[in-house]
Design a protein around this motif. Structure first.
Motif, PDB file in Angstrom:
ATOM      1  N   LEU A 245       8.697  12.227 -31.512  1.00 22.59           N
ATOM      2  CA  LEU A 245       8.223  13.565 -31.386  1.00 22.59           C
ATOM      3  C   LEU A 245       8.632  14.702 -30.444  1.00 22.59           C
ATOM      4  O   LEU A 245       8.531  15.734 -31.000  1.00 22.59           O
ATOM      5  CB  LEU A 245       6.370  13.113 -31.316  1.00 22.59           C
ATOM      6  CG  LEU A 245       5.780  12.306 -32.162  1.00 22.59           C
ATOM      7  CD1 LEU A 245       4.443  11.874 -31.732  1.00 22.59           C
ATOM      8  CD2 LEU A 245       5.971  12.758 -33.628  1.00 22.59           C
ATOM      9  N   ARG A 249       9.433  18.040 -32.163  1.00 24.59           N
ATOM     10  CA  ARG A 249       8.860  19.336 -31.491  1.00 24.59           C
ATOM     11  C   ARG A 249       9.442  20.282 -31.012  1.00 24.59           C
ATOM     12  O   ARG A 249       9.412  21.442 -31.471  1.00 24.59           O
ATOM     13  CB  ARG A 249       7.591  18.828 -30.603  1.00 24.59           C
ATOM     14  CG  ARG A 249       6.508  19.987 -30.025  1.00 24.59           C
ATOM     15  CD  ARG A 249       5.699  19.395 -29.093  1.00 24.59           C
ATOM     16  NE  ARG A 249       4.920  20.351 -28.472  1.00 24.59           N
ATOM     17  CZ  ARG A 249       3.607  20.847 -29.115  1.00 24.59           C
ATOM     18  NH1 ARG A 249       3.277  20.011 -30.400  1.00 24.59           N
ATOM     19  NH2 ARG A 249       2.954  21.607 -28.452  1.00 24.59           N
ATOM     20  N   SER A 322       1.281  12.940 -36.633  1.00 23.61           N
ATOM     21  CA  SER A 322       2.201  13.638 -35.802  1.00 23.61           C
ATOM     22  C   SER A 322       3.401  14.203 -36.199  1.00 23.61           C
ATOM     23  O   SER A 322       3.942  15.127 -35.680  1.00 23.61           O
ATOM     24  CB  SER A 322       2.360  12.726 -34.584  1.00 23.61           C
ATOM     25  OG  SER A 322       1.128  12.326 -34.078  1.00 23.61           O
ATOM     26  N   ALA A 323       4.193  13.270 -36.937  1.00 24.70           N
ATOM     27  CA  ALA A 323       5.309  13.828 -37.413  1.00 24.70           C
ATOM     28  C   ALA A 323       5.222  15.057 -38.520  1.00 24.70           C
ATOM     29  O   ALA A 323       5.942  15.741 -38.631  1.00 24.70           O
ATOM     30  CB  ALA A 323       6.066  12.553 -38.074  1.00 24.70           C
ATOM     31  N   GLN A 361      -2.133  17.571 -34.281  1.00 27.79           N
ATOM     32  CA  GLN A 361      -0.780  16.645 -34.629  1.00 27.79           C
ATOM     33  C   GLN A 361      -1.756  15.504 -35.594  1.00 27.79           C
ATOM     34  O   GLN A 361      -1.416  14.416 -35.398  1.00 27.79           O
ATOM     35  CB  GLN A 361      -0.129  15.939 -33.614  1.00 27.79           C
ATOM     36  CG  GLN A 361       0.442  17.340 -32.598  1.00 27.79           C
ATOM     37  CD  GLN A 361       1.034  16.646 -31.390  1.00 27.79           C
ATOM     38  OE1 GLN A 361       1.699  15.558 -31.471  1.00 27.79           O
ATOM     39  NE2 GLN A 361       0.851  17.344 -30.308  1.00 27.79           N
TER      40      GLN A 361
END
Length: 625
Positions: A245, A249, A322-323, A361
């Motif tokens: 992540l 990010r 999150s991805a 997220q």
């Protein structure tokens, strides 16, 4: 009745979960059972084969394994296995092997399901074991996924190679060649702790190409002039998933791994790829190479394919959310880059905000865009707003072309109402907390989940601190937020059956976001505000809530599992719709779920319902009037 069947009945009656079955059910069951003998070391079932039986150990010992080969359980007389495959996809999920010479009762799939469906005590026991049903389900998913258990230090194969900050580019290239590495950590002397060098930057092969050779600089150029400062790092005990992540990010390919403030090694993109659930890292790379909005929009099929494959490979909802949020963040950042290239530099500093699920997220493939803009307090609308209106319109229109639909409530930076100076945002949030109204409470549920994605991102952190400080000390505001969090209830009737839509386009369906993940996120936010948490992600908030002990023992983990399971069902539904060529949505038909999924979803909704009752007790929403 034959003597063998009487023996079977006697054995079953002495062991749970059969002891609660009525005599006639035991008699019927005994007539269907086959008995098999397995020598020590013999494989009983293989991972992925068709699940045909439920297995009960009559004598001997059996070992059950996870798919990665680690031991999951060891069973002796009275133990059972195979239920997960029968209840899930009809495929064996946990392979099993005879440890000793063993006699095994084989109960046919249809017979097992009949017992499971018609005898609640039997079903409960099979699922519960020593933990709650949902905890058992989610722990199995976690055990099957290396991303949730492996730490980044397991990827390190050699020590980090460092170089002093006064070295030249030529010396750096020589060092990289001799050591056979593609990156160096640049360190400086630490006047406070002489034996603990300060990490000042990272130098990669790409930096040498783009910042030295392509710029025509000499080989004596100091590495400090061409390195990347402000290095993104991870600690040695963080999960591989968290490192992935961080790369997503920040769009970086090398992550220094730190232990006790010292560089332990470097994790590269190639190290992460083999643990990646799909090439979302490559998707983000493609996003930042796009030269215009049309090229970004052309990546939508790749983004959708990434989502489908992550879900198909049983990545957790936390990981998927999150991805996908990192991908959405990348799209937004690239649009802002393109907008600035077209419009020229900003007249005053600004921060572009992500709100809602992207900020938390927790984004899936069906999502709208919620965003806003903070501008410097020197902002003069007459002189500056035309530039920011053009920027915001460019970005919001671009997001819509890339699959992030316009917010129907107008919560977008293209709406001048949500382009404000920093001081105005501070006053607005303070007013919402100190003098809440129905409208401001609805806005708080969106704007209080905010993250900076471009520009002066520290302003977003500053606003989160204000929210945290003022909300924590305001019982009336918390009571108002709690009241709002109770407006959406789980879709369960009096007899704990599902309540579905009775009219409209999605008849006989449940909007699993509106009636499931949404209410969970809302109540978790209330607890997070109450403890002064500044975490954004709901799972991270739950960890802090659990640590703060504001919930009864075990309820925090229950909420974690409920959010993960409901989110997983939602993600799987969207992925299935995409794979079938349909436009995805949040409406699921519970009759199309397996018995196992329906029961687990019901458990998750019951947890949500009980959590809402506790919210009402703890924050007393009645005093919000």
């Amino acid at each position: 009745m034959q003597i063998e069947q009487l023996e079977i009945i006697g054995f079953l009656r002495a062991h749970p979960p059969f002891e609660a079955l009525p005599q006639e059910a035991l008699e019927r069951l005994a007539t269907t059972i086959d008995v098999s003998y397995y020598k020590a070391g013999h494989q009983i079932v293989e991972f992925g084969q068709a699940a045909e039986y439920w297995y009960v150990v009559r004598s001997g010992a059996v070992e059950v394994f996870r798919r990665n080969g680690t031991l999951y359980n060891r069973l002796t007389s009275g133990g059972y296995f195979g239920e997960f495959g029968l209840l899930r996809h009809g495929r064996v999920r946990f392979p099993a092997r005879a440890l000793d010479d063993s006699l095994i009762y084989l109960i046919p799939h249809a017979v097992f399901l009949d017992l499971f469906d018609n005898y609640e005590t039997f079903a409960d026991y099979v699922e519960i074991e020593d933990r709650t049903r949902l905890r058992q389900v989610m722990s199995r998913r976690e055990d099957a996924n290396d991303l949730l258990s492996a730490t980044v230090d397991t990827l390190i194969t050699r020590e980090a190679v460092t170089l002093g900050g006064r070295a030249s580019a030529y010396e750096a290239a020589q060092c990289m060649t001799q050591e056979g590495v593609s990156s160096l950590l640049i360190v400086d002397d630490n006047p406070d702790v002489p034996d603990l060098p300060l990490l000042s930057g990272i130098l990669t092969d790409r930096d040498l190409r783009t910042r030295l050779l392509a710029s025509g600089l000499g080989h004596e150029t100091p590495v400090a002039d061409i390195m990347t400062p402000d290095v993104v790092t991870v600690t040695h005990n963080q999960l591989i998933f968290e490192a992935m992540l961080a790369m997503l990010r920040h769009n970086v390919h090398h992550l220094p791994v730190m232990k006790h403030q010292r560089p332990l090694g470097i994790v590269a993109l190639s190290d992460i790829i083999r643990y990646e659930s799909r090439n979302s890292l490559f998707v983000v790379g493609s996003i930042f190479r796009a030269q215009n909005t049309a090229e970004l929009a052309a990546l939508v099929p790749d983004i959708r394919a990434c989502f489908i494959r992550m879900v198909g490979e049983e990545a957790s909802a936390h990981m998927v959310g999150s991805a996908m949020a990192a991908i959405g963040r990348g799209v937004k950042q690239r649009l802002l880059e393109l907008a600035e290239a077209e419009l020229g530099p900003a007249p005053v500093p600004y921060c572009f905000l992500a709100l809602g699920s992207m900020a938390r997220q927790e984004q899936l493939i069906v999502t709208d865009q919620d965003n806003a803009l903070i501008v410097d307090d020197r902002f003069d609308a007459a002189r500056h707003d035309a530039w920011f209106e053009a920027l915001s319109t460019f970005v919001c229109d671009g997001l819509a072309r890339c699959g992030y639909s316009y917010c129907t409530g107008g919560v977008m930076a293209s709406n001048e109402k949500w382009r404000l100076p920093l001081g105005a945002w501070e006053r607005l949030f303070t007013d919402w907390i100190e003098r809440p109204t129905p409208a401001s409470l609805l806005h708080a549920g969106i704007f209080f989940d905010l993250d900076g994605v471009w520009g002066r991102t520290e302003w977003a952190a500053h606003l989160r601190k204000i929210i945290s400080r003022k909300a924590q000390g305001n019982p009336r505001f918390l009571a108002c937020m709690a009241r709002n969090a109770l407006l959406r209830t789980p879709p369960l009737g009096f007899f704990k059956d599902f309540v579905v839509e009775s009219d409209g386009r999605h008849t006989h369906a449940i909007n699993i976001k509106r009636r499931g993940t949404g209410p969970l996120v809302d109540l978790i936010r209330v607890h997070a505000l109450a403890i002064g948490s500044q975490a954004l992600n709901s799972f991270d908030r739950l960890r802090e809530i659990i640590d703060a002990a504001v919930l009864p023992l075990g309820r925090g983990q229950d909420l974690y599992d409920a959010l993960e399971f409901i989110s997983t069902v939602r993600a799987r539904h969207q992925a299935d719709e995409l794979a079938s060529g349909n436009e995805p949505d949040n409406s699921i038909d519970p009759e199309k779920l397996s018995d196992f999924e329906r029961k687990s979803l019901r458990d998750a909704f019951l947890i949500l319902g009980n959590a809402q009752k506790y919210l009402k007790y703890r924050y007393q929403p009645g005093r919000a009037n």
